[in-house]
Design a protein around this motif. Structure first.
Motif, PDB file in Angstrom:
ATOM      1  N   LEU A   1      -3.284 -32.037  21.687  1.00 32.09           N
ATOM      2  CA  LEU A   1      -4.074 -30.842  21.390  1.00 32.09           C
ATOM      3  C   LEU A   1      -4.867 -31.006  20.104  1.00 32.09           C
ATOM      4  N   ALA A   2      -4.195 -31.529  19.082  1.00 34.07           N
ATOM      5  CA  ALA A   2      -4.873 -31.708  17.795  1.00 34.07           C
ATOM      6  C   ALA A   2      -6.057 -32.658  17.936  1.00 34.07           C
ATOM      7  N   ARG A   3      -5.864 -33.721  18.710  1.00 33.89           N
ATOM      8  CA  ARG A   3      -6.957 -34.677  18.885  1.00 33.89           C
ATOM      9  C   ARG A   3      -8.111 -34.047  19.657  1.00 33.89           C
ATOM     10  N   ARG A   4      -7.759 -33.213  20.627  1.00 31.15           N
ATOM     11  CA  ARG A   4      -8.811 -32.577  21.413  1.00 31.15           C
ATOM     12  C   ARG A   4      -9.621 -31.613  20.547  1.00 31.15           C
TER      13      ARG A   4
ATOM     14  N   CYS B   1       0.192 -42.560  17.941  1.00 31.90           N
ATOM     15  CA  CYS B   1      -0.448 -43.718  18.556  1.00 31.90           C
ATOM     16  C   CYS B   1      -1.822 -43.314  19.055  1.00 31.90           C
ATOM     17  N   ARG B   2      -2.822 -44.103  18.708  1.00 28.23           N
ATOM     18  CA  ARG B   2      -4.179 -43.742  19.122  1.00 28.23           C
ATOM     19  C   ARG B   2      -4.449 -44.098  20.585  1.00 28.23           C
ATOM     20  N   ASP B   3      -3.587 -44.884  21.144  1.00 28.64           N
ATOM     21  CA  ASP B   3      -3.763 -45.198  22.561  1.00 28.64           C
ATOM     22  C   ASP B   3      -3.123 -44.149  23.464  1.00 28.64           C
ATOM     23  N   CYS B   4      -1.873 -43.831  23.208  1.00 32.10           N
ATOM     24  CA  CYS B   4      -1.158 -42.971  24.147  1.00 32.10           C
ATOM     25  C   CYS B   4      -0.797 -41.624  23.531  1.00 32.10           C
ATOM     26  N   SER B   5      -1.255 -41.359  22.295  1.00 32.24           N
ATOM     27  CA  SER B   5      -1.013 -40.078  21.624  1.00 32.24           C
ATOM     28  C   SER B   5       0.462 -39.760  21.411  1.00 32.24           C
TER      29      SER B   5
ATOM     30  N   CYS C   1       3.787 -49.299  18.493  1.00 32.63           N
ATOM     31  CA  CYS C   1       4.150 -48.118  19.270  1.00 32.63           C
ATOM     32  C   CYS C   1       5.168 -48.537  20.319  1.00 32.63           C
ATOM     33  N   LEU C   2       6.292 -47.873  20.329  1.00 35.40           N
ATOM     34  CA  LEU C   2       7.337 -48.250  21.276  1.00 35.40           C
ATOM     35  C   LEU C   2       7.108 -47.632  22.650  1.00 35.40           C
ATOM     36  N   ALA C   3       6.109 -46.769  22.757  1.00 35.34           N
ATOM     37  CA  ALA C   3       5.812 -46.187  24.066  1.00 35.34           C
ATOM     38  C   ALA C   3       4.854 -47.074  24.857  1.00 35.34           C
TER      39      ALA C   3
ATOM     40  N   GLU D   1      -0.008 -52.576  18.854  1.00 32.08           N
ATOM     41  CA  GLU D   1       0.220 -52.814  17.437  1.00 32.08           C
ATOM     42  C   GLU D   1      -0.953 -52.312  16.627  1.00 32.08           C
ATOM     43  N   ARG D   2      -0.639 -51.840  15.469  1.00 30.07           N
ATOM     44  CA  ARG D   2      -1.705 -51.346  14.627  1.00 30.07           C
ATOM     45  C   ARG D   2      -1.389 -51.690  13.189  1.00 30.07           C
TER      46      ARG D   2
END
Ligand SMILES: [Zn+2]
Length: 137
Positions: free
Chosen positions: A34-37, A55-59, A81-83, A87-88
């Motif tokens: 929601l925040a990203r949207r 995570c910027r890929d999967c939020s 990200c473990l989901a 890597e970032r």
């Protein structure tokens, strides 16, 4: 409009942090989305301290040791990200905490102006506490 968006975003991240520690951590991911949207709709960038929280890929909302793993590699923090496994790299400064307590005592030296407060502001409300509900039969 932009300020409202920022306020809503910071509110959502506060909710996400609370949800992450609750029984429903999956809610945290929803708040992140929601925040990203909101950020996209109003064209505001999320603050850097928020961008390190998900995570910027999967939020996925990142909780250290649970949904993200942080390693130091040549002076950089590498967060995995473990989901989704992405890597970032992040700068190796300490992550900012969005804490709810513990900051007030630092920022607030209480000014001592007892004479002013005692003279004008009191309207007698606190001088005589009413006893009608504490009365014993
Ligand atoms: Zn991810």
């Amino acid at each position: 409009m932009v300020r409202i968006a920022h306020e809503r975003i910071s509110g959502l991240f506060a909710l996400a942090e609370r949800a992450a520690g609750s029984d429903h951590p999956e809610l945290a991911d929803r708040y992140v989305r929601l925040a990203r949207r909101i950020g996209m709709r109003y064209n505001v960038r999320l603050l850097p301290e928020y961008r390190e929280l998900y995570c910027r890929d999967c939020s996925k909302f990142w909780v250290e040791g649970r949904t993200v793993r942080t390693r130091l590699r040549r002076g950089h923090r590498v967060r995995t990200c473990l989901a989704c496994g992405r890597e970032r790299r992040a700068r190796s400064r300490a992550p900012k905490r969005v804490s709810s307590t513990g900051t007030e005592s630092v920022f607030r030296p209480v000014p001592r102006e007892e004479g002013v407060l005692a003279g004008s502001e009191s309207e007698g409300a606190e001088e005589e506490p009413s006893e009608d509900e504490a009365e014993e039969p």
